[in-house]
Design a protein around this motif. Sequence first.
Motif, PDB file in Angstrom:
ATOM      1  N   LEU A  72      -7.954  11.786  -3.500  1.00  0.00           N
ATOM      2  CA  LEU A  72      -8.902  10.785  -3.005  1.00  0.00           C
ATOM      3  C   LEU A  72      -8.189   9.470  -2.711  1.00  0.00           C
ATOM      4  O   LEU A  72      -8.376   8.864  -1.657  1.00  0.00           O
ATOM      5  N   LEU A  73      -7.334   9.033  -3.667  1.00  0.00           N
ATOM      6  CA  LEU A  73      -6.584   7.801  -3.458  1.00  0.00           C
ATOM      7  C   LEU A  73      -5.679   7.925  -2.240  1.00  0.00           C
ATOM      8  O   LEU A  73      -5.475   6.982  -1.491  1.00  0.00           O
ATOM      9  N   ARG A  74      -5.154   9.127  -2.042  1.00  0.00           N
ATOM     10  CA  ARG A  74      -4.249   9.362  -0.936  1.00  0.00           C
ATOM     11  C   ARG A  74      -4.942   9.133   0.417  1.00  0.00           C
ATOM     12  O   ARG A  74      -4.397   8.493   1.306  1.00  0.00           O
ATOM     13  N   ILE A  75      -6.171   9.657   0.524  1.00  0.00           N
ATOM     14  CA  ILE A  75      -6.916   9.476   1.778  1.00  0.00           C
ATOM     15  C   ILE A  75      -7.122   7.986   2.045  1.00  0.00           C
ATOM     16  O   ILE A  75      -6.894   7.489   3.147  1.00  0.00           O
ATOM     17  N   TRP A  76      -7.529   7.262   0.984  1.00  0.00           N
ATOM     18  CA  TRP A  76      -7.809   5.842   1.117  1.00  0.00           C
ATOM     19  C   TRP A  76      -6.539   5.060   1.469  1.00  0.00           C
ATOM     20  O   TRP A  76      -6.537   4.204   2.361  1.00  0.00           O
ATOM     21  N   LEU A  77      -5.437   5.387   0.784  1.00  0.00           N
ATOM     22  CA  LEU A  77      -4.207   4.618   0.972  1.00  0.00           C
ATOM     23  C   LEU A  77      -3.523   4.928   2.292  1.00  0.00           C
ATOM     24  O   LEU A  77      -2.902   4.052   2.898  1.00  0.00           O
ATOM     25  N   GLU A  78      -3.639   6.174   2.760  1.00  0.00           N
ATOM     26  CA  GLU A  78      -3.006   6.515   4.030  1.00  0.00           C
ATOM     27  C   GLU A  78      -3.604   5.667   5.142  1.00  0.00           C
ATOM     28  O   GLU A  78      -2.905   5.189   6.019  1.00  0.00           O
ATOM     29  N   HIS A  79      -4.901   5.477   5.052  1.00  0.00           N
ATOM     30  CA  HIS A  79      -5.610   4.645   6.009  1.00  0.00           C
ATOM     31  C   HIS A  79      -5.085   3.211   5.929  1.00  0.00           C
ATOM     32  O   HIS A  79      -4.741   2.595   6.927  1.00  0.00           O
ATOM     33  N   LYS A  80      -4.989   2.673   4.693  1.00  0.00           N
ATOM     34  CA  LYS A  80      -4.520   1.301   4.463  1.00  0.00           C
ATOM     35  C   LYS A  80      -3.105   1.106   4.997  1.00  0.00           C
ATOM     36  O   LYS A  80      -2.790   0.089   5.614  1.00  0.00           O
ATOM     37  N   TRP A 108       0.830  -1.206   0.000  1.00  0.00           N
ATOM     38  CA  TRP A 108       0.000   0.000   0.000  1.00  0.00           C
ATOM     39  C   TRP A 108       0.861   1.251   0.000  1.00  0.00           C
ATOM     40  O   TRP A 108       0.571   2.226  -0.691  1.00  0.00           O
TER      41      TRP A 108
END
Lengths: 273, 318
Positions: free
Chosen positions: B293-301, B227
């Motif tokens: 948007l991808l950044r928010i999702w990936l930071e969480h992952k 990730w």
Amino acid sequence: MSRTRSVLPGFSLSFGITLLWLTFLLALPMLACAAKVFELTPEKFLAAVWTPRTRAAYMVTFSTSFAAATVDTALGMLLAWVLVRYEFFGKRIIDALVDLPFALPTSVAGLVYSTLYAKNGWLGKHLVPWGIEGAYSQLGIILVLIFIGLPFVVRTVQPVLESLDAELEEAATCLGATRWTTFTRVILPALYPALLTGFTLTFARAIGEYGSVVFVSGNKPFKTEIAPVLIVAKLEEFAYAEATAIAVVLLVISLGLLLVINTLERWSQRHAL
Amino acid sequence: MPSETSTAPRATPAAGPGKSPAAAHNAGPIVSFKQAQQDPVWVRWGLIGLTYFVVGLLIVLPVYQVFYIAFSNGVAAYWRALTADPDTRHSIFLTLTVAPIAVVLNVIFGVAAAWLLTRFRFPGRTLLTSLIDLPFAISPVVAGLMFMLLFGMQGFLGPWLKGHGIQLVFAWPGLVLVTAFVTMPFVARELIPIMEAIGSDEEIAAVSLGANGWQTFWRVTVPNIKWGLLFGIILCNARAMGEYGAAKVVSGGISGKTDTIPLRVEKLFQEQPLPASYALASLLTMLSIVTLLLRIWLEHKTSQQVQEVKAEHAATSH
């Protein structure tokens, strides 16, 4: 080459790839830059970097970068405070939007800002009659640099503010301090290192910025021409030696600022609460 | 940025004003712990309002304007602006070629550098770490100039390369080189803290159980860092596709040949009515929004993954 022994393989391979890439992309080009400058005699070097036009360009670069970094420090403090301390509608969206200047190509920023603040732009048509020229002026450069640098201070102050010990403020309140006194005497001093680091990061970024400024500034020599634009202008005249001389001045300043940033970060880590 | 921590209440509401020993000793107005960190309502709403104003004026309005002008003549005109002009089409094609090559090169470099810097201790390690960050400090224009001095016709290697039929500047390979330069730190910077946090215990276990280097890398390391790696690639790609200053210096600005999307935007801005350049700029704007948007999702992952690996470590070590 001596190193502590590790059971993991791949030292030579990863070392080789890293060194090859750094040599090819970093060391060789920088050497070429240095070699080109040493072709010039000291008198010629000075003549290239210290003309009225270059002096004006340095002045514009530094004054606009300084102004933008100062405004960004204040705005960054505000945004970090609101995002860490308050709960409100749209908080997550605003938190994400703060990073947009990192992700948006700088040329797009320049394009939009020049249209927005021009005489017939959405904001310009209200501002220009009042004498506020937000495009093709130094103010225009400052505005777009504020946009480019906005995330730096927010992202350096935010984690420090989050980890700030709540007991400090409780103690101050118990001892009878007003909210404002607590803020200026207790909270703000703890944030100084982060604010200073953020300011320097913004300033360093602004000094090298080209893509956005070239759209908004109008690039008039002596008035709105910044140092990177001057380098490109010299290149277009095929005056490579002169362009390199100015570039070296800019490079030395950037590396100096990088050193300052690293020192600041180490200093703030040592003085962390 | 982990925003979850900020929402956690700092003082327990159970400790009421009267029960707190500090407040009991205080003869002045009784203050609860919670109130000690709370600003007056008018300050709170004033600052929140100001935040909305600043973000709205500096960020939202410009983005809105990009799409407003791009679509000002309707969707059909927007589509025509993007597809009718062969030079514009070529700039899209060129960006979609140059950026992925630069990204692939930097993924190889970034993974190698992260492996080297987190799995081995050797003299010069700190220096190497700071060298990787250097491209962030150098103005893109200066970067472009350095490559001109090395590979240009008046440069040190240019004439020799030309003798061998190789042209780097004023051609797409030069664009790849400067793009790789300005995006060099992204993947490495993303991977180094993650690999440092995860540690090398699992890899050492794999090696001691007889796995070879590649097996260890593909079966143990890659699943752990995937990730973070993806996150680095996305940031690297966003910067690569939007690079303007360095590309401008080495491209030579030949329409239909060496113009990437940002360079084409500039030409359209100068030569044609606004909607043409804005249509092309809207592609870059969409790219940056998707990146966020991808950044928010990936930071969480990513943070999840590091915690999982750490939890496993804790479980096995007991």
